[in-house]
Design a protein around this motif. Structure first.
Motif, short mmCIF file in Angstrom:
data_model
loop_
_atom_site.label_atom_id
_atom_site.label_comp_id
_atom_site.label_asym_id
_atom_site.label_seq_id
_atom_site.Cartn_x
_atom_site.Cartn_y
_atom_site.Cartn_z
N TYR A 18 -8.52 1.17 1.18
CA TYR A 18 -9.79 1.33 2.62
C TYR A 18 -10.77 2.57 2.99
CZ TYR A 18 -6.70 -2.30 3.86
OH TYR A 18 -5.99 -3.69 4.22
N LEU A 32 -13.68 -3.07 6.77
CA LEU A 32 -12.36 -2.71 6.80
C LEU A 32 -11.75 -1.05 6.44
CD1 LEU A 32 -10.83 -6.06 4.78
CD2 LEU A 32 -11.93 -5.51 7.30
N THR A 82 -2.23 -0.29 10.47
CA THR A 82 -3.71 -1.60 11.40
C THR A 82 -3.89 -1.70 10.42
OG1 THR A 82 -2.34 -1.20 13.95
CG2 THR A 82 -4.98 -1.82 13.75
N VAL A 83 -5.70 -2.43 9.82
CA VAL A 83 -6.65 -2.47 10.08
C VAL A 83 -7.22 -3.23 11.11
CG1 VAL A 83 -7.94 -3.67 8.39
CG2 VAL A 83 -5.00 -3.48 7.24
N ALA A 85 -11.36 -3.96 11.97
CA ALA A 85 -12.52 -4.67 11.09
C ALA A 85 -13.83 -4.32 12.46
CB ALA A 85 -12.15 -6.32 11.50
N GLU A 94 -8.51 -6.53 15.06
CA GLU A 94 -7.53 -5.38 14.11
C GLU A 94 -6.11 -6.63 14.32
OE1 GLU A 94 -4.18 -4.25 15.82
OE2 GLU A 94 -4.43 -5.58 17.27
N SER A 95 -5.76 -6.17 13.00
CA SER A 95 -4.38 -6.78 12.74
C SER A 95 -3.87 -5.72 12.23
CB SER A 95 -4.78 -7.84 11.09
OG SER A 95 -3.93 -8.82 10.96
N ILE A 113 -2.37 -10.33 15.40
CA ILE A 113 -4.04 -10.40 15.27
C ILE A 113 -4.47 -10.63 16.08
CG2 ILE A 113 -6.15 -11.47 13.50
CD1 ILE A 113 -4.28 -12.35 11.71
N LEU A 128 -8.68 -10.24 7.70
CA LEU A 128 -7.32 -9.01 8.44
C LEU A 128 -6.06 -10.26 7.84
CD1 LEU A 128 -8.81 -8.38 11.62
CD2 LEU A 128 -8.88 -6.93 9.83
N GLU A 131 -5.51 -8.90 4.10
CA GLU A 131 -5.44 -7.68 3.96
C GLU A 131 -3.77 -7.21 4.81
OE1 GLU A 131 -7.60 -5.23 2.86
OE2 GLU A 131 -8.09 -7.40 3.04
#
Ligand SMILES: CC(C)(COP(=O)(O)OP(=O)(O)OC[C@H]1O[C@@H](n2cnc3c(N)ncnc32)[C@H](O)[C@@H]1OP(=O)(O)O)[C@@H](O)C(=O)NCCC(=O)NCCS
Length: 191
Positions: A18, A32, A82-83, A85, A94-95, A113, A128, A131
Motif C-alpha cells: 500500500y 487503497l 484497516t484498508v 478506499a 473501509e474494511s 466492511i 476490500l 485485501e
C-alpha cells in the motif's frame, strides 16, 4: 514469516503493498491505503455518510472521535488492520481485520466492511474483502468470521459471493435503540 513491524503497527510484508490503485466495476480508479493516525478526520467524515441502520449494528459508534482514536490505537498495537478506499481524497469504504494473537482465538480474524451508500454496487466491497483475505493469510490466520444481522441481505449476498458460509445464527443477539431485538448471522470462511 518475519513479523518486522512497519510504522503504524502493521507488519512490513503487509504494509509494502500500500498505497496502490485498483479499478472498480464502473471503470473508475480507487486508491487503497492502510488507515493510520492521519486518517481520523477523514474516517469521521466517512462515518457520517453511513445510514443509521448501518451504524446501529456496528459494535462501536464510529461517528464518535474517541472511538476512532481508539481504533487507531488498536491499529498501532497490531490488533487491527484497516484498508481504506479513497477517490478524489475522500474515503468511500473501509474494511477491517480484527485479530488477537494473545489468546485461544489467535487463529481467527473478524472482517468488517462498510461502503458509503453513494459508492455501492461498484465492486468496492469485493475489492476490500479480497485485501483482508490476503492480509489474513499473510498473518497465518485460519478462519475469517463476519457478523451481520439477518436483515442485512446485501451483506449476506456479498459474503456468500466471497466464499463465506453460514455458521450460526445468534437469536435476539442485537438490540436496536428502540429495544427491538435482531438475529445475528455469523458467517465463516476457512483460509
Ligand atoms: C454490504 C456492503 C458492504 C456491499 O458493498 P458494495 O461495495 O456495494 O458491494 P459490491 O459492489 O462489492 O458487491 C459485490 C456483490 O455482492 C452482491 N451485492 C452487493 N450489494 C447487494 C445488494 N444490495 N443486494 C444484493 N446483492 C448485493 C452482488 O452479488 C454484488 O455483485 P454484483 O454487483 O456484480 O452483482 C454495503 O452495502 C454496506 O456497506 N452495507 C452496510 C454495512 C454492512 O452490511 N456490512 C457488512 C457486515 S460487516
Amino acid at each position: 514469516m518475519t513479523r518486522e513491524t512497519a510504522t503504524g503497527g502493521v507488519p512490513f510484508e503487509i504494509a509494502r503493498h500500500y498505497p496502490r490503485q485498483v479499478e472498480l466495476t464502473d471503470g473508475s480508479q480507487a486508491a487503497l491505503e492502510l488507515m493510520g493516525g492521519g486518517d481520523i478526520d477523514d474516517m469521521l467524515a466517512f462515518a457520517r455518510t453511513l445510514p443509521p441502520h448501518d451504524l446501529m449494528f456496528l459494535r462501536v459508534n464510529i461517528t464518535d472521535r474517541p472511538v476512532v482514536e481508539h481504533w487507531v490505537a488498536s491499529i498501532e498495537m497490531g490488533r487491527t488492520i484497516t484498508v481504506l478506499a479513497r477517490q478524489d481524497g475522500k474515503v468511500l469504504g473501509e474494511s477491517t481485520l480484527l485479530h488477537n494473537e494473545a489468546n485461544w482465538t489467535r487463529h481467527l480474524g473478524e472482517i468488517r466492511i462498510q461502503i458509503s451508500p453513494a459508492a455501492r454496487r461498484r465492486g468496492l466491497a469485493r475489492v476490500l474483502a479480497r485485501e483482508i483475505d490476503t492480509i489474513a493469510r499473510q498473518l497465518g490466520l485460519q478462519l475469517l468470521t463476519a457478523r451481520m444481522t439477518l436483515d442485512q441481505s446485501a451483506a449476506q449476498a456479498v459474503f456468500r459471493r466471497l466464499g463465506f458460509q453460514r455458521e450460526a445464527v445468534l437469536w435476539d443477539y442485537a438490540i436496536t435503540p428502540d429495544g427491538d431485538t435482531r438475529n445475528v448471522l455469523v458467517a465463516t470462511k476457512r483460509l
